[in-house]
Scaffold this active site. Structure first.
Site, PDB file in Angstrom:
ATOM      1  CD  GLU A 143      10.258   1.106  10.605  1.00 26.57           C
ATOM      2  OE1 GLU A 143      10.738   0.573   9.590  1.00 26.57           O
ATOM      3  OE2 GLU A 143       9.484   2.078  10.555  1.00 26.57           O
ATOM      4  CG  ASP A 191     -21.245 -24.138   2.195  1.00 31.16           C
ATOM      5  OD1 ASP A 191     -21.397 -25.291   1.760  1.00 31.16           O
ATOM      6  OD2 ASP A 191     -20.208 -23.760   2.759  1.00 31.16           O
ATOM      7  CG  HIS A 197     -10.025 -29.952  -3.160  1.00 35.20           C
ATOM      8  ND1 HIS A 197      -9.498 -30.587  -4.258  1.00 35.20           N
ATOM      9  CD2 HIS A 197     -11.234 -30.526  -2.957  1.00 35.20           C
ATOM     10  CE1 HIS A 197     -10.336 -31.504  -4.687  1.00 35.20           C
ATOM     11  NE2 HIS A 197     -11.406 -31.483  -3.916  1.00 35.20           N
ATOM     12  N   GLY A 245     -22.124 -32.905  -2.696  1.00 36.94           N
ATOM     13  CA  GLY A 245     -22.425 -33.465  -1.376  1.00 36.94           C
ATOM     14  C   GLY A 245     -23.901 -33.710  -1.159  1.00 36.94           C
ATOM     15  N   PRO A 268      -0.420 -33.829 -20.854  1.00 39.02           N
ATOM     16  CG  PRO A 268      -2.658 -34.113 -20.249  1.00 39.02           C
ATOM     17  CD  PRO A 268      -1.261 -34.426 -19.801  1.00 39.02           C
ATOM     18  NE  ARG A 319      -1.901  -1.716   3.517  1.00 41.32           N
ATOM     19  CZ  ARG A 319      -2.325  -2.093   4.712  1.00 41.32           C
ATOM     20  NH1 ARG A 319      -3.595  -1.958   5.025  1.00 41.32           N
ATOM     21  NH2 ARG A 319      -1.487  -2.607   5.594  1.00 41.32           N
ATOM     22  NE  ARG A 339     -24.176 -33.905 -11.390  1.00 39.81           N
ATOM     23  CZ  ARG A 339     -23.420 -34.551 -10.520  1.00 39.81           C
ATOM     24  NH1 ARG A 339     -22.438 -35.318 -10.948  1.00 39.81           N
ATOM     25  NH2 ARG A 339     -23.619 -34.430  -9.227  1.00 39.81           N
ATOM     26  CB  THR A 381     -25.142 -36.387  -5.483  1.00 38.06           C
ATOM     27  OG1 THR A 381     -24.251 -35.836  -4.522  1.00 38.06           O
ATOM     28  CG2 THR A 381     -26.199 -35.352  -5.844  1.00 38.06           C
TER      29      THR A 381
END
Length: 1088
Positions: free
Chosen positions: A127, A267, A745, A319, A772, A75, A389, A358
């Protein structure tokens, strides 16, 4: 949940509050300052400048420092610090910048939070620089005797000290290792402060704490002029009381959206995982992805196809969220998409890995509800939607959403597990022609691969060098005889493990026992194929291990609150060699404690935050591999040649699918967990695979954050790993974002350039790994390497055997619509299966919103329809007038006697109710039937009375003990008056009153009594209200609903009598003998 940065003001406030106590009074901190928010722009808000001054009078008596408090680095160099200002100057400086845009380096954001604190005059030599940060095996402290903006490269300059996990920090160690360049006079005070600061760091579960400059005044007062800190949010259940109300600010440059707060709040109130970060609200590409790992893969692939700058959001829903939670999540995304129209339209990519448990159809029901609500907006905004899905009940989910799309005209394309997870992205973006949609009449079966044509050659592989002498692996590789103990009542997971065992033709179940500390020892039934077996459940780990000494695997389903305690205890038993910790949200300090103990005892740990692992033919941990149909589809019932390790549990299912379609299948797969410090590392597993001759090729799915991949690179360079390794780190999209993003995660966040996914992918490619160009190309890379190994003779293919069959659970088969069975019960009046209880289709919330009262509830549950208000009012009147008739009647008498005998409320109530019959209270149904038939027959009242007399029948509902026309029963008057006023017609009541006029001529008390009046009025009500046919009216009377009303009403009085007797403490009742006529003679024996 993860390590999250906090505001500078929050960190300083905690230090100001706790430092004196932690240091034993040796140190104190200067004032933490005041946090100024945009509320000061509104004079009516909770924070005003006058209020700030009133609460902090020191602001007027000292010079000040003002600066933004929004996680902005450097800053000072950006000119964002005002130093040595008066209050008015600091106030003006803040107001000039409040809610204004500011560019800091390459990021532009709005300044919304400012810190005003005392200016502390000091010398340059006062300091210093200090930083504390956590690692896998130790904490590290960096200290430099100089500090400030121009301190330079502290990583190179600073003194360093490591504190191994669980060890204490001493002043002597600090002095000798960190303070060698500090003036001698300061060493004692600084060593004491550093020890106190480290205790503060540990007690409050910090993961990073940097103070630069740190000023220490001559009186040992410390002043952190600038502080940056991160806290392990997963420790909330341990440290929330010390933290107080902590703010988790977004990175500078990314606004905090109310939609994010909505999802964050949802959540916090569910067991599912719901995350939403808005990256670019005007972006064209939006994603709705199930799974933490999958969400990163989708974002990566969008970026790989050149659309990273258009990526609008990052998040996940996983979940097993409920239908309603999915609806709210999808609705929130769609509402955000509609804010800004784009002339070329937008894209919504709905995807995810193959779910473990699920119910895809249930979540898609919520999605469909949101699509229906926004259908017109979707078409108006030209939003192109593609869905991929898989998982439990995915076929039904895809069918439903496809049907809804066709009906709404949305043109949605749907795909299942036969399509690569990210294949829909280039199709959605128009970069590739859409693939034909799959046949949704049957689930995707296992892939049928042709064996590679070697053209008659029989190459012989060169093999790989044996493991170095003395090599020992902490994780024991499972065999067909490996058995486990499961902690927690996870019946579904255990049944899944047993079904896998049976499918793999194991001779015995892989689970020997379960532990559940909250009930006594007992047995639980499970299926072994089609047979039922009993599984013992113990209350303690000690007893379970003693009774089952041959188990070697401990699958721990304990919650994040208790998993540390249960795992540490389990490690006391030497036969348990491998432990899987399933729970997410385990505090890092506890995880590091577990890791230290495990390595000391030679125990292998998988997790925390893992789905587990799977070794086809041997062992499945927990829910790994998903439902049985996915086990079959990915051919996990028999071993292949590919061994993999993944950070993500959700993506492990996807890897199983990819590997099965591009090779001979999985040899072993482990999800080590997405936390920063997983119990076992990539290297631990890859060395096992390297030393296992049956594992022919290795696959790594890593992610941004951490440095574990570099351990593999080093092992490859040294020749310890010689088998081909295919590797990819997800999180490459991070370079597209101007602000820091926390991926799904806890460990998916880079702490330096080395930890970025791009850097790790580059380093692995340079080290000789097969990497890849993107995750989208991973299947091709697997197929290429596998083909090469077959052609070289390293892998010898064998023909595919017969696919095994495992009986499907009845409950799941019925849910999938594969079987049908007549129900044992039918109920048409209420339903408790959905989000909300319903009474005959009316939700319980509507029952109260519409204020239908007890009469309305009774009409729904008894008559299966909502009657008019006057009818429900009449029903309530019946209940009121029949509630009680004093203590002398037989029902009340019985209730009172039973209560005084010491029986409970239900027994006493039943005693009273059992007296209701033709002579007491039970006349209503008979009276209704008699008068209804008489009135309908056309016979005059006089003739009907004569007929009843000749047949020797009593007229039910006529007669009272004391009441007469001259002295009427007020209950009758009330009911009669209400019926006359409100009912459309009262022919039955009129007929009964005509009968009354005749019977009272014979005797004055032969009036229409309350039972009769209720009965005939009820007949008129149901016949005239228009809600019932004549047949339905007759059925209601025949079913006894009128007596039911008397029973319901009189129960109120009976309960009142019961409570009254208890309140009055009445003793056991014994009837007085002088009120009994005793007859001594034998029956039939008269006087002589």
């Amino acid at each position: 949940m993860s390590v999250k940065p906090i505001r500078e003001h929050a960190g300083k406030s905690l230090l100001e509050k706790l430092l004196p106590e932690i240091s034993g009074g040796k140190h104190k901190m200067g004032h933490a300052g005041v946090l100024v928010t945009p509320a000061v722009l509104d004079s009516t808000s909770s924070q005003t400048w006058d209020g700030i001054l009133e609460a902090n009078p020191w602001l007027k008596t000292t010079n000040l420092v003002a600066k933004p408090d929004q996680l902005i680095k450097r800053r000072g160099k950006a000119g964002l610090i005002a130093v040595n200002k008066t209050f008015d100057e600091a106030k003006q400086w803040v107001m000039d910048r409040m809610c204004k845009e500011q560019k800091v380096e390459h990021v532009t954001g709005q300044l919304t939070h400012f810190l005003i604190e005392p200016f502390v005059p000091h010398k340059q030599e006062q300091e210093h620089y200090i930083c504390m940060l956590s690692h896998r095996y130790h904490d590290e402290i960096l200290f430099y005797h100089e500090g400030g903006v121009d301190v330079g490269d502290v990583d190179a300059k600073a003194e360093r000290m490591e504190i191994p996990t669980g060890e204490a920090l001493t002043e002597a160690a600090v002095t000798s290792k960190l303070l060698t360049k500090l003036a001698a006079a300061k060493k004692g005070g600084m060593a004491s402060f550093i020890c106190s600061l480290y205790k503060f760091y540990m007690d409050l579960h910090f993961a990073y704490l940097e103070i630069n400059p740190l000023v220490m005044l001559d009186d040992n007062t410390v002043v952190p002029l600038d502080m940056a800190a991160k806290i392990d949010e997963t420790a909330n259940f341990l440290a929330a009381q010390k933290w107080g109300e902590l703010d988790w600010p977004p990175p500078f440059g990314r606004a905090a959206y109310p939609e994010e707060a909505l999802i964050r709040d949802m959540d916090g109130r569910t067991g599912a995982s719901l995350k939403l970060t808005i990256l670019n609200e005007k972006g064209r590409v939006w994603t709705m992805v199930a799974g933490g790992g999958a969400s990163v893969v989708y974002a990566d692939t969008v970026a790989d196809y050149g659309m990273g700058h258009e990526l609008a959001n990052y998040g996940e829903y996983s979940g097993a969220p409920s239908t309603e939670e999915t609806f709210v999540y999808a609705k929130t995304l769609l509402s955000l998409m509609m804010k800004y129209k784009h002339p070329e339209g937008k894209f919504l990519i709905i995807g995810g890995g193959i779910a473990n448990f699920t119910d895809v159809a249930a979540t898609f029901t919520g999605l469909i509800k949101a699509l229906q609500e926004y259908a017109d907006d979707i078409k108006e905004n030209k939003i192109k939607i593609l869905i991929r899905r898989a998982g439990p009940n995915y076929l039904e989910g895809l069918r439903k959403v496809k049907a809804a799309s066709d009906k709404l005209g949305l043109g949605i394309k749907v795909y299942g597990p036969e399509t690569h997870i990210t294949a829909i992205i280039p199709m959605a973006l128009g970069l590739q022609e859409p693939l034909p949609e799959p046949d949704l009449s049957a689930p995707a079966g296992p892939p049928v691969r042709k064996m590679i044509d070697l053209k008659g050659k029989k190459p012989v592989g060169k093999g790989h060098p044996p493991a170095p002498a003395g090599t020992k692996h902490t994780l024991v590789t499972a065999t067909p005889d490996t058995t486990s103990i499961v902690y927690g009542m996870q019946n579904r997971a255990v049944q899944g493990m047993l079904d896998f065992d049976f499918m793999c033709k194991r001779k015995k179940p892989s689970v020997e026992a379960m532990i559940f500390p909250f009930s006594g020892n007992h047995y639980v039934k499970f299926y072994w194929g089609t047979e039922e077996i009993l599984m013992p459940v113990y209350t303690t780990t000690k007893e379970a291990v003693q009774k089952h000494p041959n188990t070697s695997v401990f699958v721990n389903f304990a919650s994040f609150r208790s998993v540390h305690e249960t795992t540490m205890e389990a490690m006391n038993y030497p036969n348990l060699k491998t432990m899987a910790i399933i729970a997410e949200g385990v505090p890092e300090q506890q995880t590091r404690d577990i890791i230290k103990a495990a390595e000391q005892k030679g125990v292998g740990i998988i997790g925390p935050a893992t789905v587990g692992g799977i070794k086809p033919g041997c062992l499945r941990i927990g829910n790994t591999g998903g439902m049985l149909d996915n086990i079959v589809m990915s051919r996990l019932y028999r071993p292949g040649s590919v061994a993999y390790v993944s950070k993500s549990g959700g993506m492990s299912n996807e890897l199983n699918n990819i590997i099965a379609r591009n090779s001979d299948g999985v040899y072993e797969g482990v999800a080590i967990g997405g936390d920063r410090y997983p119990g076992s590392r990539f290297l631990d597993h890859f060395l096992r695979y390297q030393d296992d001759p049956k594992a022919k090729m290795l696959l790594l799915l890593g992610e941004v954050g951490g440095v574990d991949e570099y351990d593999l690179i080093e092992a490859k360079k040294k020749g310890r790993i010689t088998k081909p390794v295919i590797a990819w780190c997800v999180g490459t999209c991070a370079s597209c974002f101007t602000t820091e993003v926390q991926f799904g995660h806890a460990g998916a966040q880079a702490r330096g350039d080395m930890e970025t996914a791009a850097a790790k992918n580059k380093a692995m490619k340079e080290a000789g790994f097969f990497v890849p160009d993107s995750f989208d190309k991973l299947p091709d890379m697997i197929n290429q390497v596998y083909t090469q190994l077959v052609e070289e003779g390293e892998i010898v293919e064998t023909p595919e055997g017969e696919t095994p069959q495992v009986p499907m659970d009845y409950t799941w088969a019925k849910k999938l619509g594969m079987i049908r069975k007549p129900a044992n019960f039918i109920s048409s009046i209420s339903d408790d299966r959905g989000e909300e209880l319903t009474y005959c289709g009316m939700s319980i919330s509507d029952v109260f919103t519409k204020d239908i009262g007890i009469g309305g509830v009774l009409s729904l549950l008894w008559f299966r329809r909502q009657l008019p208000d006057y009818c429900t009012k009449f029903i309530e009147m019946i209940l009121m007038v029949t509630a009680d008739h004093g203590p002398a009647v037989s029902g009340a008498h019985n209730t009172i006697v039973t209560a005084r005998a010491g029986k409970d409320l239900v027994s006493s109530l039943c005693s009273g109710l059992l007296t209701i019959g033709p002579r007491f209270g039970g006349a209503l149904d008979d009276a209704a039937k008699m008068f209804a038939e008489a009135q309908g027959s056309g016979v005059a009242p006089k003739d009907w009375i004569e007929k009843m007399k000749k047949s020797n029948q009593l007229i039910m509902g006529i007669g009272h003990r004391i009441k007469s026309l001259a002295n009427p029963d007020q209950r009758v008057e009330i009911i009669k008056g209400f019926a006359k006023k409100n009912f459309k017609s009262t022919p039955t009541l009129d007929y009964a009153l005509a009968v009354e006029q005749i019977t009272t001529r014979k005797r004055a008390n032969l009036i229409l009594n309350v039972d009769g009046c209720i009965a005939v009025s009820f007949v008129d009500m149901i016949r005239s209200c228009g809600a019932f046919s004549k047949e339905e009216c007759d059925d209601l009377m025949a079913f006894g609903c009128l007596n039911g009303l008397f029973v319901l009403g009189r129960s109120i009085g009976f309960i009142g009598h019961y409570l009254d007797q208890l309140r009055l403490k009445q003793p056991l009742y014994r009837h007085p003998w002088d009120d009994i006529t005793y007859i001594q003679e034998l029956a039939g024996q008269g006087p002589e």
